[in-house]
Design a protein around this motif. Structure first.
Motif, PDB file in Angstrom:
ATOM      1  N   ILE A 109      -4.544  -5.126   5.411  1.00 44.40           N
ATOM      2  CA  ILE A 109      -4.215  -6.448   4.861  1.00 44.40           C
ATOM      3  C   ILE A 109      -3.577  -6.313   3.478  1.00 44.40           C
ATOM      4  CG2 ILE A 109      -5.299  -8.543   3.895  1.00 44.40           C
ATOM      5  CD1 ILE A 109      -7.215  -8.338   6.377  1.00 44.40           C
ATOM      6  N   ARG A 110      -4.165  -5.474   2.639  1.00 42.37           N
ATOM      7  CA  ARG A 110      -3.631  -5.305   1.277  1.00 42.37           C
ATOM      8  C   ARG A 110      -2.211  -4.755   1.304  1.00 42.37           C
ATOM      9  NH1 ARG A 110      -8.867  -3.670   0.006  1.00 42.37           N
ATOM     10  NH2 ARG A 110      -8.392  -1.467   0.106  1.00 42.37           N
ATOM     11  N   GLU A 111      -2.009  -3.765   2.196  1.00 39.33           N
ATOM     12  CA  GLU A 111      -0.660  -3.176   2.279  1.00 39.33           C
ATOM     13  C   GLU A 111       0.354  -4.205   2.758  1.00 39.33           C
ATOM     14  OE1 GLU A 111      -0.939   0.336   4.663  1.00 39.33           O
ATOM     15  OE2 GLU A 111      -1.775   1.519   3.010  1.00 39.33           O
ATOM     16  N   THR A 112      -0.046  -4.993   3.769  1.00 41.03           N
ATOM     17  CA  THR A 112       0.882  -5.992   4.317  1.00 41.03           C
ATOM     18  C   THR A 112       1.240  -7.023   3.251  1.00 41.03           C
ATOM     19  OG1 THR A 112      -0.190  -5.692   6.447  1.00 41.03           O
ATOM     20  CG2 THR A 112       1.196  -7.631   6.228  1.00 41.03           C
ATOM     21  N   LEU A 113       0.221  -7.523   2.550  1.00 39.77           N
ATOM     22  CA  LEU A 113       0.491  -8.582   1.569  1.00 39.77           C
ATOM     23  C   LEU A 113       1.187  -8.040   0.317  1.00 39.77           C
ATOM     24  CD1 LEU A 113      -2.721 -10.777   1.959  1.00 39.77           C
ATOM     25  CD2 LEU A 113      -0.459 -11.129   2.935  1.00 39.77           C
ATOM     26  N   ALA A 114       0.926  -6.780  -0.018  1.00 35.69           N
ATOM     27  CA  ALA A 114       1.619  -6.187  -1.176  1.00 35.69           C
ATOM     28  C   ALA A 114       3.094  -6.006  -0.830  1.00 35.69           C
ATOM     29  CB  ALA A 114       0.974  -4.849  -1.535  1.00 35.69           C
ATOM     30  N   GLN A 115       3.332  -5.540   0.403  1.00 34.52           N
ATOM     31  CA  GLN A 115       4.715  -5.278   0.829  1.00 34.52           C
ATOM     32  C   GLN A 115       5.550  -6.565   0.862  1.00 34.52           C
ATOM     33  OE1 GLN A 115       4.943  -3.776   4.845  1.00 34.52           O
ATOM     34  NE2 GLN A 115       7.161  -3.969   4.869  1.00 34.52           N
ATOM     35  N   HIS A 116       4.982  -7.633   1.428  1.00 31.88           N
ATOM     36  CA  HIS A 116       5.781  -8.843   1.616  1.00 31.88           C
ATOM     37  C   HIS A 116       5.751  -9.798   0.435  1.00 31.88           C
ATOM     38  CE1 HIS A 116       6.852  -7.756   5.601  1.00 31.88           C
ATOM     39  NE2 HIS A 116       5.592  -7.658   5.988  1.00 31.88           N
ATOM     40  N   TYR A 117       4.644  -9.843  -0.282  1.00 29.12           N
ATOM     41  CA  TYR A 117       4.536 -10.827  -1.359  1.00 29.12           C
ATOM     42  C   TYR A 117       4.235 -10.216  -2.718  1.00 29.12           C
ATOM     43  CZ  TYR A 117       4.833 -14.633   1.956  1.00 29.12           C
ATOM     44  OH  TYR A 117       5.279 -15.499   2.896  1.00 29.12           O
ATOM     45  N   GLY A 118       4.106  -8.905  -2.764  1.00 28.34           N
ATOM     46  CA  GLY A 118       3.813  -8.245  -4.033  1.00 28.34           C
ATOM     47  C   GLY A 118       2.468  -8.641  -4.620  1.00 28.34           C
ATOM     48  N   LEU A 119       1.537  -9.013  -3.729  1.00 32.55           N
ATOM     49  CA  LEU A 119       0.226  -9.431  -4.248  1.00 32.55           C
ATOM     50  C   LEU A 119      -0.610  -8.215  -4.617  1.00 32.55           C
ATOM     51  CD1 LEU A 119      -0.907 -12.234  -1.748  1.00 32.55           C
ATOM     52  CD2 LEU A 119       0.292 -12.479  -3.921  1.00 32.55           C
ATOM     53  N   ASN A 120      -1.386  -8.334  -5.699  1.00 34.91           N
ATOM     54  CA  ASN A 120      -2.287  -7.232  -6.020  1.00 34.91           C
ATOM     55  C   ASN A 120      -3.570  -7.360  -5.198  1.00 34.91           C
ATOM     56  OD1 ASN A 120      -4.088  -8.996  -7.247  1.00 34.91           O
ATOM     57  ND2 ASN A 120      -3.104  -8.765  -9.253  1.00 34.91           N
TER      58      ASN A 120
END
Ligand code: ATP
Ligand code: MG
Length: 273
Positions: A109-120
């Motif tokens: 989940i972290r990788e997906t959201l970091a990749q698409h939205y740059g979320l920490n």
């Protein structure tokens, strides 16, 4: 306006020479729900995976897949990966296949959201926990630390739906999104899909054997048999005015079976609510 236009899609197995989908063309309008129905093995999942370009091994495809004005068929692997998730999201029939078995759910989940939205890390976890609670996953923080094999098929399907809620894609491809769920959970997932659509205006391609769910969600329906679209029309047309013998058979037998199943299971019918 069409969000997706598939033209002359052909899918085959290079190894055996089997043609799985000979020549399919269809489109879906922005914000609409297109349902694909048909017996087991008719090529529904192959069609969905071909749109996402997720078929592997000896499976090959040709034809155009116009997503807005981008032809997905012509994109590099890298480019299509960047569209998956953020713009095109798939809720898979078999949840285990959707997650990397070697890492815990939270990492995926972290990788997906970091990749698409740059979320920490803390932002992505906070958003994901709210979404997981909204699909009634208990104790989301603990689930983040589990490996896929430690979770049930139903839980993995809900995690995929929660991820779609956070990603807010333009198109969700839901391949049997409720197969691993009990009757009450099925109802909740259908409600979630309806909400995703009304809240974010995303289009949905829904594959389901449960024609009551199809009746509830679909604007238009494609009926597939042995890889071929044998009938298409509005949901109302298909359910009340089917022309093709196969559709008539499918509608009458499936609806009767679904009704019986829900009665046996003691669940309340989705359409009856
Ligand atoms: N990885 C694969 N390699 C080769 N052939 C495959 C593969 N996966 C599926 N097929 C074949 O492709 C055809 C269509 O399969 P598909 O999974 O699309 O059916 P489906 O309509 O989704 O069925 P179900 O309702 O059971 O999910 C079947 O004949 C199947 O045997
Ligand atoms: Mg399938």
């Amino acid at each position: 306006m069409n969000i997706l236009k598939v033209s002359n899609l052909r899918v085959w197995d290079e190894l055996t020479g089997q043609v799985i989908v000979p020549n399919s063309s269809f489109h879906i309008k922005q914000g609409n729900c297109l349902s694909i129905v048909g017996e087991s093995g008719s090529g529904k999942s192959m069609t969905c995976r071909a749109i996402m370009r997720l078929n592997r091994g000896s499976i090959r495809q040709s034809g155009d897949i116009l997503f807005r004005d981008v032809n997905l068929a012509e994109l590099s692997d890298k480019k299509i990966r960047s569209l998956r998730g953020k713009h095109l999201c798939m809720i898979m029939q078999h949840g285990m296949r959707a997650f990397d078995p070697s890492c815990v759910i939270g990492v995926h989940i972290r990788e997906t959201l970091a990749q698409h939205y740059g979320l920490n890390r803390s932002e992505s976890e906070a958003r994901m926990i709210i979404a997981m609670e909204s699909v009634r996953l208990k104790d989301p923080a603990q689930i983040m630390n589990k490996y896929p094999h430690q979770l049930s098929g139903g839980m993995l399907q809900r995690i995929m739906i929660a991820l779609a809620i956070v990603l807010k894609p333009d198109l969700i491809i839901a391949d049997e999104p409720t197969t691993a769920l009990d009757a009450i959970s099925q109802y909740e997932v259908v409600e979630q899909l309806l909400e995703l659509r009304s809240r974010m205006g995303c289009a949905i391609i829904l594959v389901s054997h449960d024609l009551r769910i199809v009746q509830k969600l679909a604007d238009e329906v494609l009926v597939m048999k042995a890889g071929v679209i044998v009938e298409r029309g509005t949901a109302q047309d298909i359910f009340s005015n089917a022309r093709h013998e196969y559709t008539k058979y499918l509608v009458s037998s499936k609806l009767a079976l679904n009704k019986h199943f829900h009665k046996v299971m003691g669940g309340t019918g989705i359409v009856d609510r």
